[in-house]
Design a protein around this motif. Structure first.
Motif, PDB file in Angstrom:
ATOM      1  N   VAL A 143      -0.173  -8.135  16.678  1.00  0.00           N
ATOM      2  CA  VAL A 143       0.161  -8.519  15.339  1.00  0.00           C
ATOM      3  C   VAL A 143       0.203 -10.085  15.134  1.00  0.00           C
ATOM      4  CG1 VAL A 143       1.530  -8.200  13.430  1.00  0.00           C
ATOM      5  CG2 VAL A 143       1.333  -6.370  14.988  1.00  0.00           C
ATOM      6  N   TYR A 144       0.677 -10.583  16.038  1.00  0.00           N
ATOM      7  CA  TYR A 144       0.882 -12.205  15.753  1.00  0.00           C
ATOM      8  C   TYR A 144      -0.377 -13.021  16.195  1.00  0.00           C
ATOM      9  CZ  TYR A 144       1.477 -11.822  20.942  1.00  0.00           C
ATOM     10  OH  TYR A 144       1.307 -11.476  22.349  1.00  0.00           O
ATOM     11  N   LEU A 145      -1.682 -12.257  16.463  1.00  0.00           N
ATOM     12  CA  LEU A 145      -2.671 -13.189  16.572  1.00  0.00           C
ATOM     13  C   LEU A 145      -3.770 -12.518  15.897  1.00  0.00           C
ATOM     14  CD1 LEU A 145      -3.149 -14.122  20.666  1.00  0.00           C
ATOM     15  CD2 LEU A 145      -2.797 -15.411  18.544  1.00  0.00           C
ATOM     16  N   LEU A 146      -3.739 -10.959  15.808  1.00  0.00           N
ATOM     17  CA  LEU A 146      -4.933 -10.311  14.790  1.00  0.00           C
ATOM     18  C   LEU A 146      -4.454 -10.467  13.512  1.00  0.00           C
ATOM     19  CD1 LEU A 146      -5.959  -7.348  17.202  1.00  0.00           C
ATOM     20  CD2 LEU A 146      -7.022  -9.516  17.004  1.00  0.00           C
ATOM     21  N   PRO A 147      -5.216 -10.916  12.455  1.00  0.00           N
ATOM     22  CA  PRO A 147      -4.888 -11.187  11.295  1.00  0.00           C
ATOM     23  C   PRO A 147      -4.665  -9.977  10.268  1.00  0.00           C
ATOM     24  CG  PRO A 147      -6.770 -12.301  11.561  1.00  0.00           C
ATOM     25  CD  PRO A 147      -6.516 -11.669  12.981  1.00  0.00           C
ATOM     26  N   LEU A 148      -5.664  -9.077  10.528  1.00  0.00           N
ATOM     27  CA  LEU A 148      -6.001  -7.927   9.599  1.00  0.00           C
ATOM     28  C   LEU A 148      -4.773  -7.072   9.084  1.00  0.00           C
ATOM     29  CD1 LEU A 148      -8.406  -6.812   7.975  1.00  0.00           C
ATOM     30  CD2 LEU A 148      -8.155  -5.025   9.620  1.00  0.00           C
ATOM     31  N   VAL A 149      -4.598  -6.624   8.154  1.00  0.00           N
ATOM     32  CA  VAL A 149      -3.701  -5.725   7.872  1.00  0.00           C
ATOM     33  C   VAL A 149      -4.085  -4.634   6.562  1.00  0.00           C
ATOM     34  CG1 VAL A 149      -1.084  -5.358   6.788  1.00  0.00           C
ATOM     35  CG2 VAL A 149      -1.699  -7.417   7.852  1.00  0.00           C
ATOM     36  N   GLU A 150      -4.296  -3.606   7.085  1.00  0.00           N
ATOM     37  CA  GLU A 150      -4.782  -2.522   6.117  1.00  0.00           C
ATOM     38  C   GLU A 150      -3.701  -2.153   5.027  1.00  0.00           C
ATOM     39  OE1 GLU A 150      -8.299   0.224   7.912  1.00  0.00           O
ATOM     40  OE2 GLU A 150      -6.165   0.288   9.000  1.00  0.00           O
ATOM     41  N   ILE A 151      -3.784  -2.490   3.694  1.00  0.00           N
ATOM     42  CA  ILE A 151      -2.948  -2.108   2.718  1.00  0.00           C
ATOM     43  C   ILE A 151      -3.348  -0.940   2.079  1.00  0.00           C
ATOM     44  CG2 ILE A 151      -1.805  -3.172   0.750  1.00  0.00           C
ATOM     45  CD1 ILE A 151      -1.119  -4.680   3.152  1.00  0.00           C
ATOM     46  N   VAL A 152      -2.560   0.172   1.851  1.00  0.00           N
ATOM     47  CA  VAL A 152      -2.871   1.538   1.416  1.00  0.00           C
ATOM     48  C   VAL A 152      -1.802   1.710   0.603  1.00  0.00           C
ATOM     49  CG1 VAL A 152      -3.808   3.447   1.729  1.00  0.00           C
ATOM     50  CG2 VAL A 152      -3.853   2.050   3.477  1.00  0.00           C
ATOM     51  N   GLY A 153      -1.990   2.286  -0.847  1.00  0.00           N
ATOM     52  CA  GLY A 153      -1.009   2.637  -1.670  1.00  0.00           C
ATOM     53  C   GLY A 153      -0.964   4.281  -1.774  1.00  0.00           C
ATOM     54  N   GLY A 154       0.165   4.708  -2.045  1.00  0.00           N
ATOM     55  CA  GLY A 154       0.251   6.244  -2.340  1.00  0.00           C
ATOM     56  C   GLY A 154      -0.116   6.468  -3.895  1.00  0.00           C
ATOM     57  N   GLU A 155       0.212   7.849  -4.110  1.00  0.00           N
ATOM     58  CA  GLU A 155       0.054   8.108  -5.625  1.00  0.00           C
ATOM     59  C   GLU A 155       1.033   7.535  -6.572  1.00  0.00           C
ATOM     60  OE1 GLU A 155       0.691  12.389  -5.563  1.00  0.00           O
ATOM     61  OE2 GLU A 155      -1.469  12.679  -4.579  1.00  0.00           O
ATOM     62  N   LYS A 156       2.235   6.937  -6.046  1.00  0.00           N
ATOM     63  CA  LYS A 156       3.447   6.440  -6.828  1.00  0.00           C
ATOM     64  C   LYS A 156       3.300   4.842  -6.514  1.00  0.00           C
ATOM     65  CE  LYS A 156       5.982  10.812  -7.068  1.00  0.00           C
ATOM     66  NZ  LYS A 156       7.371  11.338  -6.711  1.00  0.00           N
ATOM     67  N   THR A 157       2.580   4.242  -5.683  1.00  0.00           N
ATOM     68  CA  THR A 157       2.611   3.034  -5.434  1.00  0.00           C
ATOM     69  C   THR A 157       1.869   2.396  -6.695  1.00  0.00           C
ATOM     70  OG1 THR A 157       2.097   3.288  -2.918  1.00  0.00           O
ATOM     71  CG2 THR A 157       2.170   1.133  -4.083  1.00  0.00           C
ATOM     72  N   SER A 158       2.634   1.162  -6.937  1.00  0.00           N
ATOM     73  CA  SER A 158       2.093   0.367  -8.245  1.00  0.00           C
ATOM     74  C   SER A 158       1.137  -0.668  -7.926  1.00  0.00           C
ATOM     75  CB  SER A 158       3.535  -0.239  -8.992  1.00  0.00           C
ATOM     76  OG  SER A 158       3.823  -1.369  -8.118  1.00  0.00           O
ATOM     77  N   ALA A 159       0.387  -0.863  -8.767  1.00  0.00           N
ATOM     78  CA  ALA A 159      -0.645  -1.913  -8.683  1.00  0.00           C
ATOM     79  C   ALA A 159      -0.136  -3.247  -8.211  1.00  0.00           C
ATOM     80  CB  ALA A 159      -1.583  -2.108  -9.880  1.00  0.00           C
ATOM     81  N   ALA A 160       1.193  -3.406  -9.079  1.00  0.00           N
ATOM     82  CA  ALA A 160       1.725  -4.733  -8.635  1.00  0.00           C
ATOM     83  C   ALA A 160       2.405  -4.983  -7.287  1.00  0.00           C
ATOM     84  CB  ALA A 160       2.936  -5.066  -9.719  1.00  0.00           C
ATOM     85  N   THR A 161       2.585  -3.921  -6.882  1.00  0.00           N
ATOM     86  CA  THR A 161       3.210  -3.836  -5.270  1.00  0.00           C
ATOM     87  C   THR A 161       2.076  -4.141  -4.317  1.00  0.00           C
ATOM     88  OG1 THR A 161       5.057  -2.315  -5.744  1.00  0.00           O
ATOM     89  CG2 THR A 161       4.039  -2.421  -3.713  1.00  0.00           C
TER      90      THR A 161
END
Length: 496
Positions: A143-161
């Motif tokens: 994690v400290y070298l590879l920069p990618l993070v997949e960001i995935v929201g659920g049904e209740k996750t807000s767009a602001a989050t």
């Protein structure tokens, strides 16, 4: 730019430890909860590898390392955190329980990310009181070298989050990619699983060994994927006609019975032992930590190469590294505290890293030049010649350097450098640097440099602007009262 000030990591294994290192090296204080009896040792070893990797990765001024604290409860770890990263084992019931505890104890505005490799965020957030702030933040090891993070929201996750999570990753040198629809295993692991399934069949059927299979990847398409991914690689394979031609030419192959992707190999004891034995032979006695260090050095080399691609603008992960370094230089480049000009300016504080030494454990010659170059750059930032100034078309160029090697800098040694302005006019800066052993005060090396102020577009020396000259002259006036340092004005081969 919104930043993470305090982070909490629940789980400190391979992935959790990588998150901890990424946060700490970005200057963020981290509290950790992990009930494993050896969690502090494990995290410490991951952090040591990460620090070695960063010393090779960038010469930009990293912020002071964040403070690391281990807690005895989840509640104590997360109470004051801005970003909380859960990295416990991949069991839905376990993760739900942990996330519910985090949710109950965290600040209302805290972001909660899960490192899950494939569990749906909707399932994870089911029983949370504040499910709108839960999202998957799936990274890749290390994690400290590879920069990618997949960001995935659920049904209740807000767009602001989702937006806040994406924004907060930028200052720590990571790239968030928003996966538009929730799906098991997301994107990266689905691709890896397809390759993994086929690879297991190839070993099961004795088509090749694990070493041969890895060689096929690392000597061929793995190199292409490292910098251009899948679809852009195949676009090139289509020649001048591009992707449409490639699909027309090779699309029919998809109907051929080449793969076993719809079949599941039986991972019985015999196959597990075959793979394990071949993997042991491939490792050739190297420990996991040794393999991690080799992996890190290779990744740093690839990232550095990509940083200089596309005419120096950077490409892919290399461009991301270049942008991250620009942020580091901007944050660390203009100290607000006034400098004492009654003595040479102490500008660089560092340690001799493993990436800087030869087979004898001594700092290699070009690293001396690097430290002295960094010292000149630090002075330039003090007088207002920062990245923005350079991008606007002007800078000081080094036109002459003379280095004297008086001692030896060794692995792990704390060193620092000073700068004295010997002379300055409208276009020129004559500098004298000294490199010291911080513990003993012994002089290790000196360097004398001449810099010219130039117009980059015209390619010629020009007068520096008044606001720069005011700062130069203020330092030069103080340094004019100092004695000329021993060694100034020497030429190569001159006797003492």
């Amino acid at each position: 730019m919104t930043r993470i000030n305090r982070a909490a990591c629940v789980g400190g294994g391979v992935i959790g430890g990588g998150w901890i290192a990424r946060f700490l090296l970005a200057g963020i204080d981290v509290k950790v909860f992990d009930p494993h009896p050896e969690s502090q040792r494990i995290v410490g070893e991951v952090l040591a590898n990460a620090e070695k990797a960063y010393a090779m990765l960038t010469g930009a001024p990293l912020p002071p390392r964040g403070k690391l604290a281990f807690t005895t409860t989840i509640e104590a770890a997360v109470a004051d955190a801005d970003w909380i990263q859960e990295s416990v084992p991949e069991r839905l019931d376990l993760k739900r329980g942990v996330l519910n505890q985090i949710d109950a104890a965290a600040r209302p505005d805290a972001l909660i990310g899960s490192s899950t490799s494939g569990l749906l965020p909707t399932e994870l957030q089911r029983d949370m009181r504040h499910p709108e702030r839960l999202f998957v933040a799936h990274p890749y090891n290390p994690v400290y070298l590879l920069p990618l993070v997949e960001i995935v929201g659920g049904e209740k996750t807000s767009a602001a989050t989702i937006k806040a999570a994406m924004d907060r990753l930028v200052p720590i040198g990571m790239k968030g990619v928003h996966i538009a629809k929730e799906i098991e295993a997301f994107v990266g692991d689905r691709l890896l699983e397809a390759l993994w399934r086929e690879a297991l069949w190839l070993i099961h059927d004795d088509i090749c060994t694990v070493e041969t299979l890895d060689d096929v990847i690392r000597y061929s398409f793995g190199l292409r994927w490292a910098q251009m991914g899948l679809f852009q690689t195949y676009r090139i394979a289509g020649g001048e006609a591009g992707m449409r031609h490639f699909l027309a030419q090779f699309g029919p192959c998809l109907a051929w019975p080449w793969t076993k992707l719809t079949d599941v190999v039986d991972l019985d004891d015999a196959l597990v032992e075959k793979i394990g034995q071949q993997s042991d032979e491939q490792a050739d006695g190297r420990s996991i930590r040794e393999l991690e260090r080799i992996r890190d050095e290779n990744l740093v080399g690839i990232l550095q190469t990509l940083k200089g691609s596309d005419g120096g603008k950077g490409w892919g992960a290399g461009k991301l590294l270049k942008d991250f370094e620009a942020t580091l230089w901007a944050d660390g480049g203009n100290p607000e505290t006034p400098r004492d000009t009654s003595q040479p300016l102490r500008l660089i504080e560092t340690k001799v890293s493993p990436a800087w030494v030869d087979y004898n454990g001594h700092m290699t010659e070009h690293r001396y030049l690097q430290v002295f170059g960094d010292t000149s750059d630090a002075l330039l930032r003090l007088i207002g010649v920062d990245l923005a100034y350079v991008e606007a078309g002007h800078s000081y160029y080094t036109v002459e350097t003379h280095i004297r090697h008086l001692g030896e800098a060794k692995l792990g040694q704390a060193i620092h450098s000073t700068c004295q302005i010997l002379s300055a006019d409208e276009k020129r800066l004559q500098l004298f640097h000294a490199l010291y052993d911080t513990e003993t005060g012994e002089t290790i090396a000196t360097a004398e440099q001449m810099l010219l102020h130039v117009d980059s577009k015209q390619g010629k020396a020009v007068t520096a602007p008044a606001e720069v000259l005011v700062k130069v002259n203020a330092i030069a006036a103080g340094h004019a009262k100092l004695a000329i340092p021993e060694g100034a004005g020497r030429h190569v081969g001159q006797k003492r």
